[in-house]
Each structure stands twice: as structure tokens, then as C-alpha cells.
Design a protein around this motif. Structure first.
Motif, PDB file in Angstrom:
ATOM      1  N   LEU A 174      12.100  -0.293  -7.451  1.00  0.00           N
ATOM      2  CA  LEU A 174      11.813   0.998  -6.834  1.00  0.00           C
ATOM      3  C   LEU A 174      10.332   1.145  -6.496  1.00  0.00           C
ATOM      4  CD1 LEU A 174      12.670   3.839  -5.973  1.00  0.00           C
ATOM      5  CD2 LEU A 174      12.323   4.575  -8.354  1.00  0.00           C
ATOM      6  N   CYS A 175       9.490   0.980  -7.521  1.00  0.00           N
ATOM      7  CA  CYS A 175       8.051   1.161  -7.296  1.00  0.00           C
ATOM      8  C   CYS A 175       7.490   0.063  -6.411  1.00  0.00           C
ATOM      9  CB  CYS A 175       7.315   1.179  -8.638  1.00  0.00           C
ATOM     10  SG  CYS A 175       7.772   2.568  -9.702  1.00  0.00           S
ATOM     11  N   GLY A 176       7.973  -1.163  -6.646  1.00  0.00           N
ATOM     12  CA  GLY A 176       7.489  -2.266  -5.821  1.00  0.00           C
ATOM     13  C   GLY A 176       7.886  -2.105  -4.363  1.00  0.00           C
ATOM     14  N   GLY A 177       9.115  -1.603  -4.134  1.00  0.00           N
ATOM     15  CA  GLY A 177       9.567  -1.391  -2.752  1.00  0.00           C
ATOM     16  C   GLY A 177       8.727  -0.356  -2.026  1.00  0.00           C
ATOM     17  N   ILE A 178       8.403   0.739  -2.728  1.00  0.00           N
ATOM     18  CA  ILE A 178       7.576   1.788  -2.115  1.00  0.00           C
ATOM     19  C   ILE A 178       6.197   1.232  -1.762  1.00  0.00           C
ATOM     20  CG2 ILE A 178       6.445   4.002  -2.532  1.00  0.00           C
ATOM     21  CD1 ILE A 178       8.822   4.749  -4.301  1.00  0.00           C
ATOM     22  N   ILE A 179       5.641   0.457  -2.679  1.00  0.00           N
ATOM     23  CA  ILE A 179       4.314  -0.118  -2.413  1.00  0.00           C
ATOM     24  C   ILE A 179       4.373  -1.091  -1.237  1.00  0.00           C
ATOM     25  CG2 ILE A 179       2.554  -1.642  -3.380  1.00  0.00           C
ATOM     26  CD1 ILE A 179       3.026  -0.324  -6.065  1.00  0.00           C
ATOM     27  N   TRP A 180       5.420  -1.891  -1.165  1.00  0.00           N
ATOM     28  CA  TRP A 180       5.556  -2.875  -0.081  1.00  0.00           C
ATOM     29  C   TRP A 180       5.599  -2.171   1.283  1.00  0.00           C
ATOM     30  CZ3 TRP A 180       5.468  -8.140  -0.128  1.00  0.00           C
ATOM     31  CH2 TRP A 180       5.838  -8.780   1.068  1.00  0.00           C
ATOM     32  N   LEU A 181       6.338  -1.070   1.342  1.00  0.00           N
ATOM     33  CA  LEU A 181       6.457  -0.337   2.602  1.00  0.00           C
ATOM     34  C   LEU A 181       5.146   0.321   3.011  1.00  0.00           C
ATOM     35  CD1 LEU A 181       9.956   1.344   2.072  1.00  0.00           C
ATOM     36  CD2 LEU A 181       9.414  -0.612   3.535  1.00  0.00           C
ATOM     37  N   ASN A 182       4.261   0.529   2.050  1.00  0.00           N
ATOM     38  CA  ASN A 182       2.986   1.188   2.350  1.00  0.00           C
ATOM     39  C   ASN A 182       1.805   0.240   2.156  1.00  0.00           C
ATOM     40  OD1 ASN A 182       3.523   4.363   2.633  1.00  0.00           O
ATOM     41  ND2 ASN A 182       4.930   3.521   1.093  1.00  0.00           N
ATOM     42  N   ALA A 183       2.058  -1.054   2.368  1.00  0.00           N
ATOM     43  CA  ALA A 183       1.030  -2.061   2.118  1.00  0.00           C
ATOM     44  C   ALA A 183      -0.230  -1.830   2.942  1.00  0.00           C
ATOM     45  CB  ALA A 183       1.600  -3.449   2.407  1.00  0.00           C
ATOM     46  N   ARG A 184      -0.052  -1.429   4.206  1.00  0.00           N
ATOM     47  CA  ARG A 184      -1.232  -1.274   5.063  1.00  0.00           C
ATOM     48  C   ARG A 184      -2.129  -0.138   4.569  1.00  0.00           C
ATOM     49  NH1 ARG A 184      -0.480   2.665   9.079  1.00  0.00           N
ATOM     50  NH2 ARG A 184       1.584   3.641   9.069  1.00  0.00           N
ATOM     51  N   HIS A 185      -1.525   0.917   3.979  1.00  0.00           N
ATOM     52  CA  HIS A 185      -2.335   2.001   3.429  1.00  0.00           C
ATOM     53  C   HIS A 185      -3.146   1.521   2.227  1.00  0.00           C
ATOM     54  CE1 HIS A 185      -0.434   4.891   6.049  1.00  0.00           C
ATOM     55  NE2 HIS A 185       0.772   4.595   5.570  1.00  0.00           N
ATOM     56  N   LEU A 186      -2.538   0.676   1.423  1.00  0.00           N
ATOM     57  CA  LEU A 186      -3.244   0.146   0.257  1.00  0.00           C
ATOM     58  C   LEU A 186      -4.436  -0.690   0.668  1.00  0.00           C
ATOM     59  CD1 LEU A 186      -0.212  -0.875  -1.985  1.00  0.00           C
ATOM     60  CD2 LEU A 186      -1.801   0.995  -2.385  1.00  0.00           C
ATOM     61  N   ASN A 187      -4.252  -1.531   1.671  1.00  0.00           N
ATOM     62  CA  ASN A 187      -5.356  -2.387   2.126  1.00  0.00           C
ATOM     63  C   ASN A 187      -6.491  -1.555   2.716  1.00  0.00           C
ATOM     64  OD1 ASN A 187      -4.203  -4.830   1.341  1.00  0.00           O
ATOM     65  ND2 ASN A 187      -3.018  -4.996   3.241  1.00  0.00           N
ATOM     66  N   ILE A 188      -6.163  -0.431   3.356  1.00  0.00           N
ATOM     67  CA  ILE A 188      -7.203   0.451   3.903  1.00  0.00           C
ATOM     68  C   ILE A 188      -8.051   1.033   2.781  1.00  0.00           C
ATOM     69  CG2 ILE A 188      -7.565   2.683   5.050  1.00  0.00           C
ATOM     70  CD1 ILE A 188      -5.208   1.981   6.887  1.00  0.00           C
ATOM     71  N   HIS A 189      -7.411   1.344   1.663  1.00  0.00           N
ATOM     72  CA  HIS A 189      -8.154   1.937   0.540  1.00  0.00           C
ATOM     73  C   HIS A 189      -9.185   0.978  -0.036  1.00  0.00           C
ATOM     74  CE1 HIS A 189      -6.251   5.898  -0.428  1.00  0.00           C
ATOM     75  NE2 HIS A 189      -5.295   5.407   0.352  1.00  0.00           N
ATOM     76  N   THR A 190      -8.981  -0.321   0.111  1.00  0.00           N
ATOM     77  CA  THR A 190      -9.959  -1.280  -0.405  1.00  0.00           C
ATOM     78  C   THR A 190     -11.266  -1.228   0.369  1.00  0.00           C
ATOM     79  OG1 THR A 190      -9.169  -3.094   1.019  1.00  0.00           O
ATOM     80  CG2 THR A 190      -8.093  -2.823  -1.122  1.00  0.00           C
ATOM     81  N   LEU A 191     -11.273  -0.595   1.546  1.00  0.00           N
ATOM     82  CA  LEU A 191     -12.496  -0.492   2.354  1.00  0.00           C
ATOM     83  C   LEU A 191     -13.434   0.588   1.845  1.00  0.00           C
ATOM     84  CD1 LEU A 191     -10.853  -0.745   5.896  1.00  0.00           C
ATOM     85  CD2 LEU A 191     -11.945  -2.584   4.583  1.00  0.00           C
TER      86      LEU A 191
END
Length: 522
Positions: A26-43
Motif C-alpha cells: 500500500l505505502c510503497g504503491g503510493i510512493i511509486w505513483l508519486n515518485a516524481r514529486h519525491l525527486n523534486i523535494h530533493t532539490l
């Protein structure tokens, strides 16, 4: 305790993996679908906001998902430091700042460790001769003789009764304790053989659920009884193990500090000196009475005495009671002599300043420890320790019996308390083995509380074999009908523990069976 502090993947099962799987998917699936948002936060927050990311809202749901993933992992394997500290750093280098690849690395590492743990544990269960865990510490309990087909066949319960050699009066907190005593005893049958032991919090329904279980399944990989079975069954099971192997329990649990094959002789103290003098208005008569009680113990081999103090906390006017406390401690120290150790126990009836008054008045007495002077408080203990140090008065601080502060062990490791006194019956023998190991590592002393439970007195002697800095067995002269403890003897302030199988206590099978049928259960 170790599991909660450091975590472990040992003994992980497929059922645990299946429990963890929904959280991961469940949690992994949600994160996978929002991967691009996570990568933006690293900036960084500024850039992420500048290119249109809803930083605060995304942080909130990311935090909830992180809590779900971390919480589910910690619930099953504890706070494993490698995953929590080193894992993310390795993942960052491998993933080259790709958040999803990094997260997958950490999660897959966890599953890999669980899988390997299951393979190792399954190998050990199916073929114990391979012994894949040879590195287990020396102080693990010796359960190598347990066969996989030994199962719990019967559990029976009875209440045995008896009395003290002398009626016990009040203490600083409660009234007269009296003369009568009881011991709740369980008799367990495994592979046709019985073991006896103290048992608390056991019901017929709980016991019924244990019938048919393998004895081996009651233990963990360190050879210690699992927590779910301890209060109810640890003593009868340990007694059974000793009976089956023909060894005393202390030989099964002994640490490296104990010489194998040597007789077990443990210091003990007489704990029977209560407020038996409250009916006497004259202080001299009160001192004489308490000296006479101490001499009774001395004649039976006792040399060290714990004295109840705190008469002014409830039962007498404050200063009159405190003055009598001091006089009685002085009188009993004369009975003990220069080699005898004196302990005083206020049952929280003092405050800090009153404690200092009493200690100052007893500075020339061979006072070994002060127990439960006031309710546990780190600041007050720190103050008392500093005061004792300034005076050069070497009195140990002891605490832990009853409803002690959950922070007491932490305070002890910081030097506020010297002797820990949790009860030998609750939380029990196995808990004490685990706690004793930790206290030993910090140079702290162990002296399990035991009052009113005759079985616990003798069990404490066996525990001393597993705890290097074990101080005393707390001894109360109690006779329980149907419980023969003649194998033990008190000489010169020490209890001699018999080398007979189990706990060295012989029970009257016929009497116990009668009590089971009359008022107990099977």
C-alpha cells in the motif's frame, strides 16, 4: 528487553512477512505513483516551491507514509540500527539520488534479512545438530537436551498455605502483615514427568490453550522462556528441566563468573524486622524487643539484617518515630557485630531532609544500604548522592520493589541508584536474567525483592548463578505445608543451595493432588 533496545530479525517467520506485506504494497504503491514529486523535494524547499510543488501538503502525506513503513518494520523486528542509520546512506550512494531506487534498496534489504533469518531458524528447528547460532552468549540457558517431541501434557494449580516463624508487624506504608502465608503453585507434566513452581496470573482457560504445545516452542533462541509464558509457567518449567536433566537450575543458567561444579553459597539477610514494637511506649523496651528478634535470626545463622524504618511517617509522631528508628537500628547493629551488614528500608516514609537526618545520626553504624527512603525522584537521588559523597559516607542506594518508576534503570546507569530490587516472582526469574546482564555491564548490583512468597526465596539463590553482581537473597523464615526446603541451610549469613535437580524443593505429591481436587484446578 534486548529486542526492544536493539532489534533482531532472528526467528522471523513467513506469517510476519505476510503481516508486513500489506503495509509495504500500500505505502510503497503510493510512493511509486508519486515518485516524481519525491525527486523534486530533493532539490530543496525553495526550488520545489518555485516549480509549483505543494510542499507542505506533500510533506504531510509523505510523513504519514514514512511512519507507516517505519512503524510496521519496527513492530516486527525492533529498531535495527543498520537499517535506520547506515541503510539510507548506502541507498543514497547506490541510487544516485533517485528516491524510489533508494527506498527500494532499504526495503529489499529488510526483506532479505528476514528471509535469511527464516532459513537459518528453519534449519535449526529441523536439524538442531547443525547449531547455526554457536555465537550465542555464554549465559544462555542450557536447553540443548530438549527433544522436539516433548509436549505439555497437563497443568495443575493449587494454593499452599503456611506461616512465618514470627508474626510480622507494620512497615512505613501499611499495617500489620501477620503470620499466615500462601504460595500459588503450578504442577506441569511433560513427557510423563512433573515440575513444580510458583505461578501467578494463570487461569484454567489460559492453561488449556498451552496443553499439547511443544516444550521447545516455549523458549526463544537464547534458551530463555518467551515472555508470554513467564509469569505463569517459568518456575515449573525450569524445575522440570532440572529434574529431567538431573541438574540444579543454577547449573542450567550459570554464567562465566561461577565455577562449574562448585557448591553454590549465596549471601542472605534476615528481612523479618518489622514494626513489632508499636505497642510499647518506652523506647528502651522497643529496642530490647527488636534486638531479641534479631538474636532469633542470628541463632539461625543470619548475620546481616534489613530493618524497617519510617515509624514517624504514619504510625507514630514524626520525630518520636524517627528517634525510635535510629535507636532500633543502633541496637540491632550491636547484635550483627562489626562484620554484619545493616540495611534500612523506609518504604517511602521519609523525605530527602529526613533521610539526611537519619543517615547523619547513623554515620558510625555499619550501614550497607538505604532502601526506598522516598518515592523515586532522580533530582532527589542526585542530591542525596552528592551529600553522601561530601560526607564520605559509603551507603548504597537501593530501590525498585513495588510500583517503581519506569525510569529507575536509566537513573541507575547515571549513578543515582546502586542496587536494583525488582521482584523475583513478578516480573520474575527470566526477566531478572536479562536485567542482571544489563546491570552487570554497568557495574550495578542486583538484589531481587522477595517477601511473602516462600518459593521466591529459594529461586533467588539459583538466580545468583546467572548474575555476576548479585548481592543478597532476601530471607524470611516461612514454613509452607507440603513444601520441603530442608536441602537449603543458613550458615554464617549465607544460604547454601542444594545441588539436587530442579530448584531443590520437594513437594508432597499427595497433598498437592488433594488441594488441586479440593480448591484448585487441573
Amino acid at each position: 528487553m534486548k529486542f526492544r533496545l536493539t532489534g533482531s530479525v532472528y526467528e522471523t517467520t513467513w506469517n510476519q512477512v505476510l503481516t508486513l506485506m500489506p503495509w509495504t504494497l500500500l505505502c510503497g504503491g503510493i510512493i511509486w505513483l508519486n515518485a516524481r514529486h519525491l525527486n523534486i523535494h530533493t532539490l530543496g524547499e525553495g526550488i520545489a516551491t518555485g516549480i509549483g510543488a505543494a510542499v507542505q501538503r506533500q510533506r504531510l502525506w509523505l510523513l504519514l507514509i514514512a511512519v507507516g513503513l517505519a512503524g510496521s518494520s519496527v513492530a516486527l523486528v525492533g529498531a535495527v540500527g543498520f537499517i535506520g542509520l547506515i541503510g539510507p546512506q548506502i541507498a543514497k550512494r547506490i541510487s544516485r539520488h533517485d528516491t524510489i531506487r533508494g527506498g527500494l534498496f532499504v526495503r529489499i534489504s529488510k526483506f532479505n534479512s528476514q528471509y535469511n533469518s527464516m532459513i537459518w531458524y528453519s534449519t535449526y528447528e529441523s536439524n538442531p545438530d547443525k547449531k547455526p547460532f554457536e555465537s550465542v552468549k555464554e549465559d544462555r540457558m542450557n536447553i540443548t537436551g530438549i527433544q522436539s517431541d516433548w509436549k505439555v501434557e497437563k497443568i495443575e494449580f493449587a494454593k499452599l498455605t503456611g506461616e512465618r516463624a514470627r508474626s510480622a508487624g507494620a512497615n512505613g506504608r501499611i499495617g500489620v502483615h501477620g503470620k499466615g502465608c500462601t504460595v500459588d503453585i503450578a504442577r506441569i507434566t511433560i513427557d510423563g514427568q512433573t515440575g513444580y513452581g510458583s505461578s501467578i496470573h494463570m487461569t484454567p482457560e489460559w492453561a488449556e490453550d498451552i496443553i499439547g504445545r511443544r516444550l521447545l516452542d516455549l523458549f526463544d533462541h537464547q534458551g530463555r522462556l518467551r515472555e508470554a509464558y513467564r509469569l505463569q509457567l517459568e518456575y515449573p518449567v525450569l524445575d522440570w528441566l532440572g529434574q529431567r536433566q538431573g541438574k540444579p537450575v543454577y547449573d542450567l543458567v550459570s554464567g562465566a563468573h561461577l565455577e562449574k561444579g562448585a557448591p553454590l553459597v549465596v549471601p542472605c539477610y534476615d528481612t523479618s524486622l518489622y514494626f513489632d514494637d508499636l505497642h510499647l511506649p518506652d523506647e528502651r523496651a522497643a529496642v530490647a524487643l527488636m534486638q531479641e528478634e534479631a538474636m532469633q535470626g542470628y541463632a539461625k545463622g543470619q548475620r546481616h539484617f534489613k530493618i524497617k524504618v519510617g515509624r514517624g511517617g504514619r504510625h507514630m509522631p514524626l520525630w518520636e518515630g524517627t528517634k525510635r528508628d535510629i535507636a532500633i537500628v543502633r541496637g540491632i547493629s550491636e547484635v550483627a557485630g562489626p562484620a554484619g551488614k545493616i540495611m534500612i528500608d523506609a518504604n517511602n516514609a521519609y523525605n530527602l531532609n529526613l533521610t539526611k537526618e537519619v543517615l547523619a545520626a547513623l554515620s558510625d553504624v555499619n550501614l550497607y544500604w538505604l532502601e526506598e527512603a522516598f518515592h523515586e525522584d532522580e533530582a532527589l537521588y542526585e542530591d542525596l548522592k552528592e551529600w553522601l559523597g561530601q560526607r564520605g559516607q559509603n551507603v548504597l542506594i537501593a530501590d525498585g520493589e513495588g510500583l517503581a518508576s519506569p525510569h529507575l534503570i536509566e537513573w541507575a546507569t547515571r549513578g543515582r541508584v546502586d542496587v536494583l530490587q525488582y521482584d523475583i516472582i513478578w516480573p520474575g526469574f527470566t526477566h531478572w536474567m536479562e536485567l542482571g546482564e544489563k546491570l552487570d555491564a554497568h557495574g550495578l548490583r542486583s538484589a531481587p525483592h522477595c517477601y511473602g512468597n516462600a518459593y521466591g526465596i529459594y529461586a533467588s539463590g539459583h538466580l545468583s548463578a546467572a548474575v555476576r553482581n548479585f548481592e543478597f537473597v532476601e530471607y524470611d523464615d516461612i514454613t509452607i505445608e507440603g513444601m520441603d526446603v530442608s536441602g537449603y541451610r543458613i550458615e554464617n549469613g549465607e544460604i547454601h543451595v542444594p545441588a539436587t535437580p530442579g530448584f531443590g524443593i520437594v513437594f508432597d505429591d499427595e497433598l498437592v493432588t488433594y488441594l488441586i481436587n479440593r480448591s484448585g484446578w487441573s
